[in-house]
Design a protein around this motif. Structure first.
Motif, PDB file in Angstrom:
ATOM      1  N   ASP A  78      41.014  33.872  40.793  1.00 58.17           N
ATOM      2  CA  ASP A  78      42.073  34.834  41.084  1.00 58.17           C
ATOM      3  C   ASP A  78      43.200  34.274  41.936  1.00 58.17           C
ATOM      4  O   ASP A  78      44.294  34.824  41.948  1.00 58.17           O
ATOM      5  N   GLY A  79      42.978  33.211  42.680  1.00 58.90           N
ATOM      6  CA  GLY A  79      43.984  32.676  43.588  1.00 58.90           C
ATOM      7  C   GLY A  79      44.976  31.785  42.863  1.00 58.90           C
ATOM      8  O   GLY A  79      44.591  30.833  42.190  1.00 58.90           O
ATOM      9  N   VAL A  80      46.267  32.110  42.980  1.00 55.88           N
ATOM     10  CA  VAL A  80      47.322  31.343  42.320  1.00 55.88           C
ATOM     11  C   VAL A  80      48.131  30.646  43.411  1.00 55.88           C
ATOM     12  O   VAL A  80      48.890  31.287  44.147  1.00 55.88           O
ATOM     13  N   ALA A  81      47.972  29.332  43.536  1.00 56.29           N
ATOM     14  CA  ALA A  81      48.612  28.564  44.595  1.00 56.29           C
ATOM     15  C   ALA A  81      50.122  28.535  44.418  1.00 56.29           C
ATOM     16  O   ALA A  81      50.661  28.750  43.323  1.00 56.29           O
ATOM     17  N   ILE A 129      39.060  38.232  50.165  1.00 61.87           N
ATOM     18  CA  ILE A 129      40.297  38.012  49.422  1.00 61.87           C
ATOM     19  C   ILE A 129      40.796  39.367  48.914  1.00 61.87           C
ATOM     20  O   ILE A 129      40.261  39.908  47.932  1.00 61.87           O
ATOM     21  N   PRO A 130      41.807  39.965  49.547  1.00 63.97           N
ATOM     22  CA  PRO A 130      42.341  41.231  49.014  1.00 63.97           C
ATOM     23  C   PRO A 130      42.914  41.006  47.619  1.00 63.97           C
ATOM     24  O   PRO A 130      43.488  39.956  47.322  1.00 63.97           O
ATOM     25  N   ARG A 131      42.734  41.998  46.774  1.00 56.14           N
ATOM     26  CA  ARG A 131      43.229  41.902  45.407  1.00 56.14           C
ATOM     27  C   ARG A 131      44.469  42.766  45.228  1.00 56.14           C
ATOM     28  O   ARG A 131      44.832  43.564  46.082  1.00 56.14           O
ATOM     29  N   GLU A 132      45.096  42.623  44.084  1.00 54.94           N
ATOM     30  CA  GLU A 132      46.290  43.375  43.761  1.00 54.94           C
ATOM     31  C   GLU A 132      45.964  44.862  43.659  1.00 54.94           C
ATOM     32  O   GLU A 132      44.841  45.244  43.391  1.00 54.94           O
ATOM     33  N   GLY A 133      46.969  45.688  43.916  1.00 56.84           N
ATOM     34  CA  GLY A 133      46.806  47.122  43.735  1.00 56.84           C
ATOM     35  C   GLY A 133      46.541  47.909  44.996  1.00 56.84           C
ATOM     36  O   GLY A 133      46.569  49.135  44.964  1.00 56.84           O
ATOM     37  N   VAL A 179      49.604  33.801  45.612  1.00 53.42           N
ATOM     38  CA  VAL A 179      49.428  35.096  44.960  1.00 53.42           C
ATOM     39  C   VAL A 179      47.974  35.262  44.523  1.00 53.42           C
ATOM     40  O   VAL A 179      47.328  34.304  44.086  1.00 53.42           O
ATOM     41  N   ILE A 180      47.463  36.474  44.640  1.00 53.65           N
ATOM     42  CA  ILE A 180      46.165  36.839  44.075  1.00 53.65           C
ATOM     43  C   ILE A 180      46.413  37.786  42.915  1.00 53.65           C
ATOM     44  O   ILE A 180      47.020  38.846  43.077  1.00 53.65           O
ATOM     45  N   VAL A 181      45.966  37.400  41.728  1.00 56.51           N
ATOM     46  CA  VAL A 181      46.145  38.250  40.557  1.00 56.51           C
ATOM     47  C   VAL A 181      44.994  38.002  39.595  1.00 56.51           C
ATOM     48  O   VAL A 181      44.451  36.880  39.541  1.00 56.51           O
TER      49      VAL A 181
END
Length: 635
Positions: free
Chosen positions: A85-88, A266-270, A146-148
């Protein structure tokens, strides 16, 4: 920045390319294979695996209409629930070249700060916050961490493919059974790939095959490569959950280590979803590890044990799994034995988890996998299109295997540091916090530096542009486009189109008659057509851009040499978007990147946005010689 309408106005979405008249390979052959509807019998590139690595490669190759790419995947359909989920930051920079960074940032959770929790010195059985630091140091990238959901990222890439001239999309439900390479040189499609599916078997013959088929890669096995490294006995549970909790940092990325274990939050989107990486102890959790009776409820119990005095109650589970930490690596990422490198071209490549594996805590696995195929895609495209020398393909394994080794070494150290269990009397509770801050370039994905090779100069004039380190990614900076006064980032003008870029940083004379910049542009007007195929736009192979020192009010586009105002498309329209000036509302790009104002500089940038060379504006012959070692002269 996208450009369109060069060949005429048309209504509708301008980001959807005109479709090709007919499918098929570059040679015009379109042999259909029995099996899934539309599956061809031949391809220029066959990509095995439609995960992050495979789809980044497919999306890049989709930008080359004359390269026929086929993607197959063993799953029955697209991934619905992502694991990574982690986008560097560096990966978001890369997605900008596809025009997709905005979607990532808009939908994702932006990691701004990281909090650190350790045993409370006064109450060692409980945790206390020891600090908060920025997740990414200032100035490291214009893009956020970004986390997505991984499945959403793959959807973006498939959408990009669907908008391409070939309207490309993956074929699902195909399991690769065998990969055979004909090394005699007698075939245009020397790699035969046999695949099983519900209807039986099918065979595709390809010029090149890329295995992006995971840690159990059949492609890797077929070319005799092995993953070697550490098998770990340390297990971690991971859950995407909706929770009710009194832990105050549930919406911050948090590294928690107590006497009972470790958790990475790790907090996620939304706004509500959160991912928990939960360390499982080989003693306390031995029973459920031994009989594989782990459940989300048991993982939540371990989390509560570690989080004391705080508690959490899981209300819903989106996804969960258990994995073991391990770092493993192949010795090469292609099918050519080391003794044959000088005489044989690679035909089969492996990427991502097929050739290296990491722990999840440093957030490197998916990002490094996508960086592999970002490195490979433009090289395959250039060789297939005949614009670059075939030996370029050897640089993929040379560059990415070395990077993977460095990152595995870092990942091993990072995982050990994260899992160190202090007691309440720990003399240095902020040790891991300092380590995290110091290693931020690795976790942001910008620490990669490629060594000297045919595409990375060994002796650059680095003093002319100290901030554009040769071998590192081109570090963007704010500028203003001369023609329309639009503020933008210089790095964002580069698309995933396979073109090399020459950024000409002018000296104080700018583009005036007799200047070094104008003399170089005159030279390029003669030199570049020798490597540009007939009928192609003048910037299709080498794209020339200039950055002037003057304010954009003080220069006119009429002052520019022809190379910086190229005529393109079937109407021969002038491209006005090649020249930039410092942004008066931001730091000056010349100061930010250490460009010599008196001498100026030429910064040569590869199609994957890595700096290949730095030269003086007067070094025409040296520039020609460097490009001649890579590009092929047209007949």
């Amino acid at each position: 920045m996208a450009q369109f309408y060069v060949d005429g106005y048309r209504p509708g979405d301008p980001f959807v390319s005109e479709p090709l008249d007919a499918p098929g390979s570059r040679s015009g052959v379109d042999i259909r294979s029995p099996g899934p509807e539309g599956l061809p019998g031949t391809a220029d590139v066959l990509i095995v695996g439609a995960g992050p690595a495979g789809l980044v490669l497919a999306a890049q190759l989709a930008n080359f209409p004359d390269v026929h790419t086929v993607v197959v995947d063993r799953r029955d359909g697209p991934l619905e629930v992502g694991q990574a989920d982690g986008v560097a930051c560096r990966t978001v920079e890369m997605f900008e070249a596809f025009g997709l960074a905005g979607r990532l940032v808009e939908e994702g959770y932006l990691v701004n700060e990281v909090s650190f929790w350790r045993p409370d010195p006064e109450r060692p059985g409980e945790i206390a916050r020891t600090g908060r630091i920025p997740d990414v140091e200032d100035g490291l990238s214009e893009m956020p961490h970004v986390i997505v959901n991984q499945a959403r990222m793959l959807a973006y890439l498939r959408d990009h493919m669907a908008r391409s001239p070939r309207r490309a999309e993956p074929f699902y439900g195909l399991q690769v059974d065998d990969v055979v390479v004909d090394t005699t040189g007698s075939s245009d499609h020397p790699v035969s790939v046999t695949m099983g599916h519900r209807g039986g078997t099918s065979t595709i013959r390809a010029r090149y095959v890329v295995g992006c088929d995971g840690a159990r890669s059949g492609t890797r096995a077929a070319i005799g490569r092995e993953l070697r490294g550490d098998a770990s006995n340390q297990s971690w549970g991971v859950m995407d959950v909706l929770v009710d909790t009194d832990f105050p940092d549930i919406r911050l990325k948090s590294a928690i280590t107590s006497a009972e274990g470790s958790i990475l939050v790790i907090p996620r989107e939304g706004g509500y979803l959160v991912r928990l990486y939960i360390e499982l102890d080989n003693v306390r959790d031995r029973e459920m590890l031994g009989d594989r009776s782990i459940t989300p409820e048991k993982l939540a119990a371990v989390a509560n044990r570690i989080l004391r005095p705080y508690t959490l109650e899981v209300r819903d589970v989106g996804w969960w799994s258990v994995y073991e930490v391990g770092q493993r690596l192949c010795d090469r990422f292609d099918d050519v034995p080391e003794p044959e490198v000088a005489t044989r071209r690679p035909r089969v490549f492996i990427a991502g988890d097929a050739c290296h594996t990491h722990s999840a805590k440093a957030g490197q696995g998916m990002n490094v996998s996508m960086a592999d195929t970002w490195n490979l895609g433009w090289k395959l495209g250039a060789v297939l299109r005949g614009t670059a020398r075939p030996e370029l393909l050897h640089t993929y394994s040379e560059e990415r295997q070395r990077v993977a080794q460095e990152l595995i070494d870092f990942d091993r150290e990072f995982a050990a540091m994260f899992s160190a269990h202090p007691d309440g009397a720990d003399p240095d509770p902020e040790k891991f916090q300092r380590y995290f801050r110091d290693q931020g370039r690795f976790t942001a994905g910008v620490a990669v530096r490629y060594g000297p090779s045919m595409i990375t100069a060994a002796d650059p004039a680095q003093h002319l542009a100290a901030g554009f380190g040769v071998g590192t990614r081109f570090h963007s900076a704010p500028v203003v486009r001369l023609a329309d006064a639009r503020p933008l980032h210089l790095g964002h003008v580069a698309r995933a189109d396979g073109a090399w870029r020459l950024y000409l940083f002018a000296d104080r004379d700018g583009p005036r008659e007799g200047s070094a910049l104008r003399a170089l542009c005159g030279h390029l007007a003669t030199a570049l057509p020798t490597v540009t195929p007939a009928g192609a736009d003048p910037d299709a192979v080498v794209d020339v851009r200039a950055v002037l020192q003057a304010h954009h009010h003080d220069v006119s586009t009429a002052d520019l040499p022809a190379v910086l105002r190229p005529r393109k498309g079937r109407f021969g329209l002038v491209d006005h978007e090649k020249v930039f000036c410092p942004d008066p509302a931001a730091d000056d790009v010349f100061d930010l990147r250490g460009v010599d104002r008196d001498a100026g500089a030429v910064v040569v940038v590869r199609p994957d946005q890595y700096v290949a060379h730095v030269l003086g504006l007067h070094e025409h012959d040296a520039l020609d010689a460097f490009l001649a070692g890579i590009l092929v002269e047209v007949p």
